[in-house]
Scaffold this active site. Sequence first.
Site, short mmCIF file in Angstrom:
data_model
loop_
_atom_site.label_atom_id
_atom_site.label_comp_id
_atom_site.label_asym_id
_atom_site.label_seq_id
_atom_site.Cartn_x
_atom_site.Cartn_y
_atom_site.Cartn_z
N TYR A 77 0.84 -1.20 0.00
CA TYR A 77 0.00 0.00 0.00
C TYR A 77 0.88 1.26 0.00
O TYR A 77 1.83 1.35 0.79
CB TYR A 77 -0.91 -0.04 1.23
CG TYR A 77 -1.78 1.18 1.40
CD1 TYR A 77 -2.84 1.42 0.54
CD2 TYR A 77 -1.54 2.11 2.41
CE1 TYR A 77 -3.63 2.56 0.68
CE2 TYR A 77 -2.32 3.23 2.56
CZ TYR A 77 -3.36 3.45 1.69
OH TYR A 77 -4.13 4.56 1.83
N ASP A 89 -0.90 -7.17 6.80
CA ASP A 89 -1.95 -6.19 6.58
C ASP A 89 -3.09 -6.94 5.89
O ASP A 89 -3.01 -7.31 4.73
CB ASP A 89 -1.42 -5.05 5.69
CG ASP A 89 -2.46 -3.95 5.48
OD1 ASP A 89 -3.67 -4.25 5.56
OD2 ASP A 89 -2.06 -2.80 5.20
N LYS A 145 -11.99 0.35 5.46
CA LYS A 145 -12.41 -0.38 4.26
C LYS A 145 -13.53 -1.36 4.60
O LYS A 145 -14.60 -0.93 4.97
CB LYS A 145 -11.18 -1.03 3.62
CG LYS A 145 -9.93 -0.13 3.57
CD LYS A 145 -10.09 1.08 2.67
CE LYS A 145 -8.99 2.14 2.86
NZ LYS A 145 -7.61 1.67 2.77
#
Length: 381
Positions: free
Chosen positions: A98, A172, A197
């Site tokens: 990310y 993650d 999310k």
Amino acid sequence: MKFATKAIHAGISPDPSTGAIMTPIFQTSTYVQESPGVHKGYEYARTQNPTRHVLQENIAALENGKFGFCFSTGMGAIDAIVKTLKPGDEVISTNDLYGGTYRLFTKVFQQYGIRFHFTDLSNSANLTALLNDKTRMLWIETPTNPMLNIVDIEVLANIAHNYSPNINVVVDNTFATPYLQNPLNLGANTVTHSATKYLGGHSDVVLGVVVCNDAALAEKLGFIQNSTGATPGPFDCFLVLRGIKTLHIRMEAHCKNAAEIANFLASHKAVKKVNYPGFASHPMHAVAAKQMRGFGGMVSFSLKEDSIQAANKVLSATHLFSLAESLGGVESLIGHPATMTHASIPLEERLKTGVTDSLIRLSVGIEDVSDLIEDLARALG
Ligand SMILES: *Cc1c(COP(=O)(O)O)cnc(C)c1O
């Protein structure tokens, strides 16, 4: 308890003062003490908040972990995990992680003497080559953004722990969610999420979580959480608790819709390649099928006409898919990594990881899939 029961009940009991069945939003900064040091376990809201406490217990249960911690954002959670390290320590990380995490590692923590190595973890030999006596953390993301690459958590955690039991293997788990994947059961030490999310699931809150099993690590994380103060407000915790109650049914719908959309895109003549771990042709499909209970709600694809203009035509023509960053909400989103999430990555690097000019990323929502396919069909022409 099974997952759906835990999502609704774990850590949650009616409020003892009123019987309120849903966890109240304890909007307070401090708590009255009977006499100095005599209190009900709550002193000051950066340190403890009942709404946050319930969310921490709930998310720990969903990840099959003992200790849960919440932070004001996903980046706040990741920041706290890195702060368990000391100058001189080294981290081995996946190279397609990310963008915000990459920025935090290289632009914030590197200057404090923590060293980061980035490599393709889908080949475990790359991990072995980088392990050394300073390695203290292995950072894994799977599936990855936006290429939907998969790495084998169990294999990598074993390699790291065989080298040294002191390596904190962190996953993650934002893209998979605890409904589809439980890294702690696969040998990881720590799991983190951007609850912004799928856990929140309604695009109305930013929040981050960390779950672990080791008491010494938990003590450090709790100390950092209170000392640095990136804690979420009670209303944000309430929203995530509310979101989690439907995580299992939302994820089923996300997975089902994403599979149908991936199939539709794969058969469309304007589409060059579809990245979706549910396809048998995905290079790591077998690993995904082994460590996940479904293939998630994210799909990315490139166009035969590989240009920013061609991508823009599609991106501006959808009606149901809204052009926006983020993912994991009930509504469908469409994004363009080359000009949005990955715009700061040099062109050569970006192309190397597969983020071509025409790559389009979909966060498939839970609307009726026939409407979503009609929207994409019209936009693709
Ligand atoms: C969004 C995201 C983050 C950062 O979370 P925020 O809540 O935006 O701070 C970290 N990791 C992944 C995989 C993400 O998608």
